[in-house]
Design a protein around this motif. Structure first.
Motif, PDB file in Angstrom:
ATOM      1  N   GLY A 143      -7.132 -13.304  65.124  1.00 19.86           N
ATOM      2  CA  GLY A 143      -7.263 -13.497  66.566  1.00 19.86           C
ATOM      3  C   GLY A 143      -6.173 -14.352  67.175  1.00 19.86           C
ATOM      4  N   PHE A 144      -5.485 -15.148  66.367  1.00 14.77           N
ATOM      5  CA  PHE A 144      -4.395 -15.998  66.842  1.00 14.77           C
ATOM      6  C   PHE A 144      -3.268 -15.926  65.821  1.00 14.77           C
ATOM      7  CE2 PHE A 144      -2.081 -19.975  67.484  1.00 14.77           C
ATOM      8  CZ  PHE A 144      -2.001 -20.042  68.866  1.00 14.77           C
ATOM      9  N   HIS A 145      -2.026 -15.882  66.316  1.00 11.19           N
ATOM     10  CA  HIS A 145      -0.873 -15.746  65.421  1.00 11.19           C
ATOM     11  C   HIS A 145       0.100 -16.909  65.636  1.00 11.19           C
ATOM     12  CE1 HIS A 145      -1.635 -11.438  64.299  1.00 11.19           C
ATOM     13  NE2 HIS A 145      -2.391 -11.545  65.376  1.00 11.19           N
ATOM     14  N   TYR A 146       0.585 -17.465  64.522  1.00 19.18           N
ATOM     15  CA  TYR A 146       1.630 -18.479  64.590  1.00 19.18           C
ATOM     16  C   TYR A 146       2.992 -17.818  64.399  1.00 19.18           C
ATOM     17  CZ  TYR A 146      -1.929 -22.122  64.264  1.00 19.18           C
ATOM     18  OH  TYR A 146      -2.999 -22.930  64.512  1.00 19.18           O
ATOM     19  N   LEU A 147       3.948 -18.212  65.231  1.00 20.06           N
ATOM     20  CA  LEU A 147       5.309 -17.706  65.073  1.00 20.06           C
ATOM     21  C   LEU A 147       5.946 -18.313  63.836  1.00 20.06           C
ATOM     22  CD1 LEU A 147       6.493 -18.099  68.779  1.00 20.06           C
ATOM     23  CD2 LEU A 147       5.876 -15.965  67.626  1.00 20.06           C
ATOM     24  N   GLU A 148       6.871 -17.549  63.250  1.00 16.32           N
ATOM     25  CA  GLU A 148       7.654 -18.097  62.136  1.00 16.32           C
ATOM     26  C   GLU A 148       8.468 -19.288  62.621  1.00 16.32           C
ATOM     27  OE1 GLU A 148       8.762 -18.186  58.154  1.00 16.32           O
ATOM     28  OE2 GLU A 148       7.411 -16.742  59.085  1.00 16.32           O
ATOM     29  N   SER A 149       9.105 -19.126  63.790  1.00 14.59           N
ATOM     30  CA  SER A 149       9.855 -20.222  64.410  1.00 14.59           C
ATOM     31  C   SER A 149      10.177 -19.840  65.843  1.00 14.59           C
ATOM     32  CB  SER A 149      11.155 -20.525  63.650  1.00 14.59           C
ATOM     33  OG  SER A 149      12.048 -19.427  63.738  1.00 14.59           O
ATOM     34  N   ALA A 150      10.475 -20.840  66.661  1.00 11.76           N
ATOM     35  CA  ALA A 150      10.934 -20.639  68.034  1.00 11.76           C
ATOM     36  C   ALA A 150      11.853 -21.793  68.379  1.00 11.76           C
ATOM     37  CB  ALA A 150       9.756 -20.570  68.994  1.00 11.76           C
ATOM     38  N   GLN A 151      13.152 -21.510  68.414  1.00 13.53           N
ATOM     39  CA  GLN A 151      14.151 -22.539  68.637  1.00 13.53           C
ATOM     40  C   GLN A 151      14.902 -22.265  69.935  1.00 13.53           C
ATOM     41  OE1 GLN A 151      14.637 -25.229  66.616  1.00 13.53           O
ATOM     42  NE2 GLN A 151      12.972 -24.555  65.286  1.00 13.53           N
ATOM     43  N   THR A 152      15.153 -23.314  70.711  1.00  9.85           N
ATOM     44  CA  THR A 152      15.905 -23.184  71.951  1.00  9.85           C
ATOM     45  C   THR A 152      17.229 -23.926  71.830  1.00  9.85           C
ATOM     46  OG1 THR A 152      13.912 -22.964  73.301  1.00  9.85           O
ATOM     47  CG2 THR A 152      15.918 -23.661  74.431  1.00  9.85           C
ATOM     48  N   TYR A 153      18.299 -23.253  72.253  1.00 11.44           N
ATOM     49  CA  TYR A 153      19.644 -23.812  72.188  1.00 11.44           C
ATOM     50  C   TYR A 153      20.183 -23.908  73.617  1.00 11.44           C
ATOM     51  CZ  TYR A 153      18.925 -22.291  67.397  1.00 11.44           C
ATOM     52  OH  TYR A 153      18.396 -22.091  66.141  1.00 11.44           O
ATOM     53  N   ALA A 154      20.664 -25.092  73.979  1.00 11.64           N
ATOM     54  CA  ALA A 154      21.148 -25.326  75.333  1.00 11.64           C
ATOM     55  C   ALA A 154      22.278 -24.355  75.666  1.00 11.64           C
ATOM     56  CB  ALA A 154      21.632 -26.764  75.481  1.00 11.64           C
ATOM     57  N   ALA A 155      22.211 -23.758  76.859  1.00 17.29           N
ATOM     58  CA  ALA A 155      23.219 -22.790  77.284  1.00 17.29           C
ATOM     59  C   ALA A 155      23.300 -22.818  78.795  1.00 17.29           C
ATOM     60  CB  ALA A 155      22.848 -21.381  76.791  1.00 17.29           C
ATOM     61  N   SER A 156      24.266 -22.105  79.334  1.00 23.70           N
ATOM     62  CA  SER A 156      24.454 -22.015  80.776  1.00 23.70           C
ATOM     63  C   SER A 156      23.199 -21.445  81.434  1.00 23.70           C
ATOM     64  CB  SER A 156      25.658 -21.114  81.083  1.00 23.70           C
ATOM     65  OG  SER A 156      25.689 -20.767  82.450  1.00 23.70           O
ATOM     66  N   SER A 157      22.921 -21.898  82.644  1.00 21.53           N
ATOM     67  CA  SER A 157      21.777 -21.382  83.398  1.00 21.53           C
ATOM     68  C   SER A 157      22.100 -20.076  84.108  1.00 21.53           C
ATOM     69  CB  SER A 157      21.335 -22.424  84.439  1.00 21.53           C
ATOM     70  OG  SER A 157      22.388 -22.679  85.365  1.00 21.53           O
ATOM     71  N   SER A 158      23.342 -19.584  83.969  1.00 19.91           N
ATOM     72  CA  SER A 158      23.753 -18.370  84.679  1.00 19.91           C
ATOM     73  C   SER A 158      23.936 -17.179  83.740  1.00 19.91           C
ATOM     74  CB  SER A 158      25.046 -18.629  85.461  1.00 19.91           C
ATOM     75  OG  SER A 158      26.083 -19.111  84.616  1.00 19.91           O
ATOM     76  N   LEU A 159      23.260 -17.198  82.568  1.00 16.77           N
ATOM     77  CA  LEU A 159      23.319 -16.053  81.675  1.00 16.77           C
ATOM     78  C   LEU A 159      22.551 -14.885  82.287  1.00 16.77           C
ATOM     79  CD1 LEU A 159      22.736 -17.720  78.172  1.00 16.77           C
ATOM     80  CD2 LEU A 159      24.896 -17.257  79.342  1.00 16.77           C
ATOM     81  N   THR A 160      23.130 -13.671  82.210  1.00 10.72           N
ATOM     82  CA  THR A 160      22.504 -12.513  82.858  1.00 10.72           C
ATOM     83  C   THR A 160      21.969 -11.479  81.883  1.00 10.72           C
ATOM     84  OG1 THR A 160      24.652 -11.400  83.025  1.00 10.72           O
ATOM     85  CG2 THR A 160      23.954 -12.751  84.904  1.00 10.72           C
ATOM     86  N   GLU A 161      22.614 -11.289  80.736  1.00 11.05           N
ATOM     87  CA  GLU A 161      22.165 -10.309  79.751  1.00 11.05           C
ATOM     88  C   GLU A 161      22.702 -10.695  78.384  1.00 11.05           C
ATOM     89  OE1 GLU A 161      21.760  -5.473  79.165  1.00 11.05           O
ATOM     90  OE2 GLU A 161      23.542  -6.230  80.170  1.00 11.05           O
ATOM     91  N   ALA A 162      21.955 -10.372  77.337  1.00 18.11           N
ATOM     92  CA  ALA A 162      22.385 -10.637  75.968  1.00 18.11           C
ATOM     93  C   ALA A 162      22.250  -9.369  75.134  1.00 18.11           C
ATOM     94  CB  ALA A 162      21.565 -11.766  75.343  1.00 18.11           C
ATOM     95  N   VAL A 163      23.175  -9.175  74.190  1.00 25.33           N
ATOM     96  CA  VAL A 163      23.092  -8.061  73.252  1.00 25.33           C
ATOM     97  C   VAL A 163      23.300  -8.597  71.842  1.00 25.33           C
ATOM     98  CG1 VAL A 163      23.797  -6.272  74.879  1.00 25.33           C
ATOM     99  CG2 VAL A 163      25.540  -7.485  73.568  1.00 25.33           C
TER     100      VAL A 163
END
Length: 427
Positions: A14-34
């Protein structure tokens, strides 16, 4: 587990834990990632700094950015992973980046195209998809009038146009942008299929040089709602737009919708542009303001909702996924958030081939998500010899069954089960 004075009830998984979730500081004007699987890198268009930021996933850090035109927005990598095509909205150009580092970046202007609408002004390129023939299919819009068009750019010669391709010409002619719709494009990983939508939908088979559509009247199926983004499964088995999914014949598979209290699918008021399909076409991922949701394509139901502390950015395309579907990249207000999912929902995308002898003996590849080592495959109720390849792939030998449509079921060792009706035809 919920316990009360009168009894106990349990919801397994009923509930799932993520393997990981990491945030890396970046520009606030990113529009798309591939995502670039060959180099384990992520490329993100930085519209405010006129660069493409490069994130090295193995090093878990940003490395030297790539200088491109003004206000980059759309990105696409060629099937050989050697070239990155970038649309630059502010100066009406396309940057052609050699990812091998052997050649300098080339710039192609789209400012003076001959067939632009009257009083268009300098056209603004945005959505980009690449083909198996080293081309970029680019959507343009006009700043002065609500109109635009598709163009096709040869990335080797920098020539704009379809050349002798009849399928390309039919596609370009069929999709002028209009006042009510946004022109969107998406392609399979191998670049063999390009899916286009602008209130009507169509599919360019690049290798066969054909353009197909589905509907009546002018041959195109008309949708009265504005489309924000489109997606294509790597396998070419499914295409998606705004919670609707379609097969390669452009017939609708399903629409994502569930009970009202979930506020999901077509009723999700928190959704953002950037939907993506699992490489096998089994799952649909949708970014939301506080995370993302995962839907089963064939059932049309919500399977997992991932909540994150970061807010997802409201941008052109807020999400990318890797070639397994288990790693999700979100552009957030805090930067770039990389999410590793421990257990994807069990689902079947499709079978290759999807027909064979009723007497059995056909070697079949089952593609989907959430497969576990030791998974069993049933043809109706008859077990088949199955070999686990990876979490998205099983190889089976079909058993003898009655002729006709066959239900295929995958049963994991943890007893989770998924069935897909009419997934195989026994002849």
């Amino acid at each position: 587990v919920v316990r009360t004075p009168v009894g106990t009830t349990t919801v397994a998984g009923g509930f799932h834990y993520l393997e990981s979730a990491q945030t890396y500081a970046a520009s606030s004007s990113l529009t798309e990632a591939v995502y670039d699987p060959s180099r384990q890198r992520l490329y993100a268009a930085d519209g405010g700094s006129n660069v493409v930021d490069v994130f090295d996933l193995s090093k878990q850090q940003f490395v030297t950015p790539i200088k491109v035109g003004n206000a980059p927005q759309g990105l696409a990598i060629t099937p050989d992973f050697n070239t990155l095509a970038v649309s630059n909205g502010a100066d009406g150009t396309i940057s052609i980046v050699d990812l091998t580092g052997l050649n300098p970046t080339k710039t192609v202007s789209v400012a003076s195209l001959p067939n632009l609408p009257l009083q268009c002004g300098r056209p603004i390129p945005y959505a980009v998809a690449t083909t198996s023939k080293n081309q970029a299919v680019i959507a343009l819009t006009c700043p002065n009038v609500t109109a635009g068009e598709l163009i096709v750019l040869d990335l080797a010669t920098q020539v704009i146009g379809c050349g002798s391709s009849q399928g390309c010409a039919a596609m370009v002619a069929a999709f002028p942008q209009n006042a009510d719709q946004v022109l969107t494009v998406a392609g399979t990983t191998d670049g063999s299929l390009i899916y286009i939508s602008s209130g009507v939908i169509g599919l360019w088979n690049v290798n066969a040089d054909t353009f197909t559509s589905h509907g009546s009247g002018n041959g195109l199926v008309q949708y009265p709602y504005p489309v924000a983004q489109t997606a294509a499964a790597s396998d070419g088995t499914a295409f998606a737009e705004d919670y609707g999914t379609f097969d390669p014949m452009l017939y609708q598979i399903s629409v994502m919708q569930d009970v009202d209290y979930l506020g999901s699918g077509v009723n999700d008021i928190n959704s953002l542009p950037g939907e993506k399909l699992h490489p096998t076409g089994a799952l649909l991922y949708y970014p939301e303001t506080g995370g993302f949701s995962i839907y089963d394509v064939h059932q049309g139901h919500l399977k997992q909702r991932v909540a994150l502390p970061q807010q997802t950015s409201f941008t052109f395309d807020a999400m990318a996924i890797d070639d397994t579907g288990s790693r999700v990249f979100l552009l957030t207000t805090a930067g770039l958030t990389v999410v590793d999912i421990a257990d994807l929902p069990l689902s079947i995308g499709g079978l290759q081939p999807a027909q064979g002898s009723a007497s059995g003996g056909t070697t079949i590849v089952v593609r989907g998500s959430g497969f576990q080592s030791g998974a069993q495959v049933l043809f109706n109720t008859t077990p088949a010899s199955a070999q686990f390849i990876d979490g998205s792939t099983l190889q089976v030998t079909s058993p003898a069954v009655s002729a006709g449509a066959v239900r295929i079921s995958v049963v994991n060792p943890d007893s989770s089960k998924y069935s897909l009706d009419d997934a195989f035809t026994a002849q």
